[in-house]
Design an enzyme around this catalytic site. Structure first.
Site, PDB file in Angstrom:
ATOM      1  N   ASP A  39       0.813  -1.213   0.000  1.00 51.61           N
ATOM      2  CA  ASP A  39       0.000   0.000   0.000  1.00 51.61           C
ATOM      3  C   ASP A  39       0.851   1.271   0.000  1.00 51.61           C
ATOM      4  O   ASP A  39       0.502   2.259  -0.645  1.00 51.61           O
ATOM      5  CB  ASP A  39      -0.925   0.004   1.223  1.00 51.61           C
ATOM      6  CG  ASP A  39      -1.993  -1.093   1.133  1.00 51.61           C
ATOM      7  OD1 ASP A  39      -2.263  -1.560   0.016  1.00 51.61           O
ATOM      8  OD2 ASP A  39      -2.533  -1.474   2.180  1.00 51.61           O
ATOM      9  N   GLY A  40       1.980   1.258   0.715  1.00 51.25           N
ATOM     10  CA  GLY A  40       2.853   2.430   0.736  1.00 51.25           C
ATOM     11  C   GLY A  40       3.405   2.765  -0.630  1.00 51.25           C
ATOM     12  O   GLY A  40       3.528   3.938  -0.998  1.00 51.25           O
ATOM     13  N   ASN A  86      -4.216   9.061   0.990  1.00 51.20           N
ATOM     14  CA  ASN A  86      -4.649   8.454   2.252  1.00 51.20           C
ATOM     15  C   ASN A  86      -5.008   9.501   3.305  1.00 51.20           C
ATOM     16  O   ASN A  86      -6.145   9.592   3.725  1.00 51.20           O
ATOM     17  CB  ASN A  86      -3.554   7.546   2.820  1.00 51.20           C
ATOM     18  CG  ASN A  86      -3.893   6.079   2.706  1.00 51.20           C
ATOM     19  OD1 ASN A  86      -4.845   5.707   2.035  1.00 51.20           O
ATOM     20  ND2 ASN A  86      -3.122   5.237   3.365  1.00 51.20           N
ATOM     21  N   ASP A  87      -3.992  10.278   3.729  1.00 50.13           N
ATOM     22  CA  ASP A  87      -4.240  11.172   4.857  1.00 50.13           C
ATOM     23  C   ASP A  87      -3.171  12.246   4.999  1.00 50.13           C
ATOM     24  O   ASP A  87      -2.063  12.133   4.470  1.00 50.13           O
ATOM     25  CB  ASP A  87      -4.330  10.372   6.166  1.00 50.13           C
ATOM     26  CG  ASP A  87      -3.203   9.367   6.346  1.00 50.13           C
ATOM     27  OD1 ASP A  87      -2.043   9.711   6.042  1.00 50.13           O
ATOM     28  OD2 ASP A  87      -3.459   8.242   6.797  1.00 50.13           O
ATOM     29  N   ASP A 143      -1.732  13.476  20.719  1.00 47.68           N
ATOM     30  CA  ASP A 143      -0.503  13.172  19.975  1.00 47.68           C
ATOM     31  C   ASP A 143      -0.532  13.742  18.565  1.00 47.68           C
ATOM     32  O   ASP A 143       0.501  13.869  17.919  1.00 47.68           O
ATOM     33  CB  ASP A 143      -0.300  11.657  19.898  1.00 47.68           C
ATOM     34  CG  ASP A 143       0.185  11.046  21.195  1.00 47.68           C
ATOM     35  OD1 ASP A 143       0.648  11.798  22.074  1.00 47.68           O
ATOM     36  OD2 ASP A 143       0.087   9.808  21.347  1.00 47.68           O
ATOM     37  N   THR A 157      -9.233   3.246   6.040  1.00 45.20           N
ATOM     38  CA  THR A 157      -8.864   1.884   6.451  1.00 45.20           C
ATOM     39  C   THR A 157      -7.382   1.787   6.825  1.00 45.20           C
ATOM     40  O   THR A 157      -6.859   0.690   6.992  1.00 45.20           O
ATOM     41  CB  THR A 157      -9.159   0.882   5.316  1.00 45.20           C
ATOM     42  OG1 THR A 157      -8.506   1.311   4.113  1.00 45.20           O
ATOM     43  CG2 THR A 157     -10.655   0.769   5.074  1.00 45.20           C
ATOM     44  N   ALA A 158      -6.713   2.943   6.961  1.00 46.68           N
ATOM     45  CA  ALA A 158      -5.279   2.944   7.260  1.00 46.68           C
ATOM     46  C   ALA A 158      -5.033   3.489   8.669  1.00 46.68           C
ATOM     47  O   ALA A 158      -5.562   2.976   9.649  1.00 46.68           O
ATOM     48  CB  ALA A 158      -4.532   3.739   6.192  1.00 46.68           C
ATOM     49  N   TYR A 159      -4.234   4.537   8.783  1.00 46.17           N
ATOM     50  CA  TYR A 159      -3.857   5.104  10.090  1.00 46.17           C
ATOM     51  C   TYR A 159      -5.091   5.537  10.879  1.00 46.17           C
ATOM     52  O   TYR A 159      -5.188   5.350  12.095  1.00 46.17           O
ATOM     53  CB  TYR A 159      -2.920   6.288   9.845  1.00 46.17           C
ATOM     54  CG  TYR A 159      -2.129   6.767  11.049  1.00 46.17           C
ATOM     55  CD1 TYR A 159      -2.116   6.068  12.260  1.00 46.17           C
ATOM     56  CD2 TYR A 159      -1.363   7.928  10.959  1.00 46.17           C
ATOM     57  CE1 TYR A 159      -1.376   6.527  13.340  1.00 46.17           C
ATOM     58  CE2 TYR A 159      -0.619   8.393  12.037  1.00 46.17           C
ATOM     59  CZ  TYR A 159      -0.631   7.688  13.222  1.00 46.17           C
ATOM     60  OH  TYR A 159       0.103   8.148  14.296  1.00 46.17           O
ATOM     61  N   SER A 160      -6.062   6.127  10.182  1.00 43.05           N
ATOM     62  CA  SER A 160      -7.282   6.579  10.844  1.00 43.05           C
ATOM     63  C   SER A 160      -8.019   5.424  11.510  1.00 43.05           C
ATOM     64  O   SER A 160      -8.546   5.561  12.626  1.00 43.05           O
ATOM     65  CB  SER A 160      -8.197   7.271   9.820  1.00 43.05           C
ATOM     66  OG  SER A 160      -9.417   7.660  10.408  1.00 43.05           O
TER      67      SER A 160
END
Length: 283
Positions: free
Chosen positions: A67-68, A141-142, A171, A182-185
């Site tokens: 994904d990255g 993504n974000d 943080d 569907t990632a960091y969030s």
């Protein structure tokens, strides 16, 4: 489809398997493969390098990685206006549509027009300091405003369409697209959005108040994060990459971008089937 750009995770060790398969496809189906200048040293000599003044019409961007790697390939898709086909050679591959072992049949489906395109929104992020834009970029993504290397909370005041929403010490704060939901969030407790939606998810990272929760805003809204009470360095991340340091009273402005990125969809697997298989939804 005839002309393909390839983009490879440079850390992948067995690149020879990729090149052998591309050579086979090239000879069998008379396809043209191109690379980008920054990857020229890892590519075999028979793969053409895209030149800014002689760019042919590209039909698809083949991304070999996880994904990255797909996130880093978004700029190629924007430049060429070609859709992305993700070939998973990484760990999760949530954004990938096929694998290296399935690539030959996947390309045959492409050539036979057995596919559809799925459009995904991007967000435009601007870092503002004293009224000036000091950094801007697009995110698939974000965008994340967060503490850097020191374990100190940061203060974030959040505004929506210039109206105050809430203030928190945390943080950091994630603003994600539906793709990034569907990632960091998601790891921060945010909701899952269908990738074809037009919305933005705001997810605070470890807020020091039980009443602060993730929120979803329409894609037509303008989100502003104002950073304050910094006791240690903070940073702006775009799609997982540290892009710029954040200083006291800096503002991060986020809106839906005019540009979009298209993904090739080959199978009839639904988004929810992928969630169950790769994210173990409901298990």
């Amino acid at each position: 489809m005839k002309n393909f750009v390839i983009y490879i995770n440079q850390a992948y060790k067995d690149k020879t398997a990729i090149y052998d398969l591309l050579e086979e496809l090239k000879s069998e189906d008379h396809l043209n493969f191109y690379g980008i200048p920054s990857q020229q040293e890892i590519l075999p000599p028979d793969i053409h390098i895209l030149e800014s003044d002689k760019t042919p019409k590209i039909d698809c961007v083949l991304v070999f990685g996880g994904d990255g790697t797909i996130l880093r390939a978004k700029n190629i898709a924007l430049r060429t206006k070609a859709p992305i086909l993700g070939i998973n050679i990484g760990y999760l591959g949530f954004l990938s549509e096929t694998t290296l072992g399935e690539l030959k049949s996947s390309l045959r489906d492409l050539l036979n027009k057995k596919y559809r395109l799925q459009e995904r929104m991007l967000i435009q992020c601007q870092l503002r300091r004293n009224g000036s834009i000091i950094y801007k970029d697009l995110a698939l993504n974000d965008a994340v405003a967060c503490k850097a290397e020191m374990p100190k909370l940061i203060g974030v005041r959040i505004f929506n369409n210039r109206r105050f929403v809430f203030d928190t010490r945390c943080d950091g704060v994630i603003v994600s697209t539906p793709t990034g939901s569907t990632a960091y969030s998601l790891a921060a407790g945010g909701p899952i959005l269908s990738p074809e939606m037009k919305a933005m998810v705001l997810s605070p990272l470890n807020p020091h108040l039980l009443t602060v929760r993730p929120m979803v805003f329409p894609s037509t809204d303008h989100i502003l994060l104002r950073i304050h009470n910094l006791e240690a360095p903070a940073t702006l991340q775009i799609d997982g990459v540290n892009c710029s340091p954040i200083e006291e009273n800096d503002e991060v402005a986020i809106t839906a971008a005019k540009q979009t990125v298209q993904f090739v969809k080959l199978s009839n697997r639904t988004f929810y089937q992928i969630l169950r298989r790769k994210m173990h939804l409901g298990k």
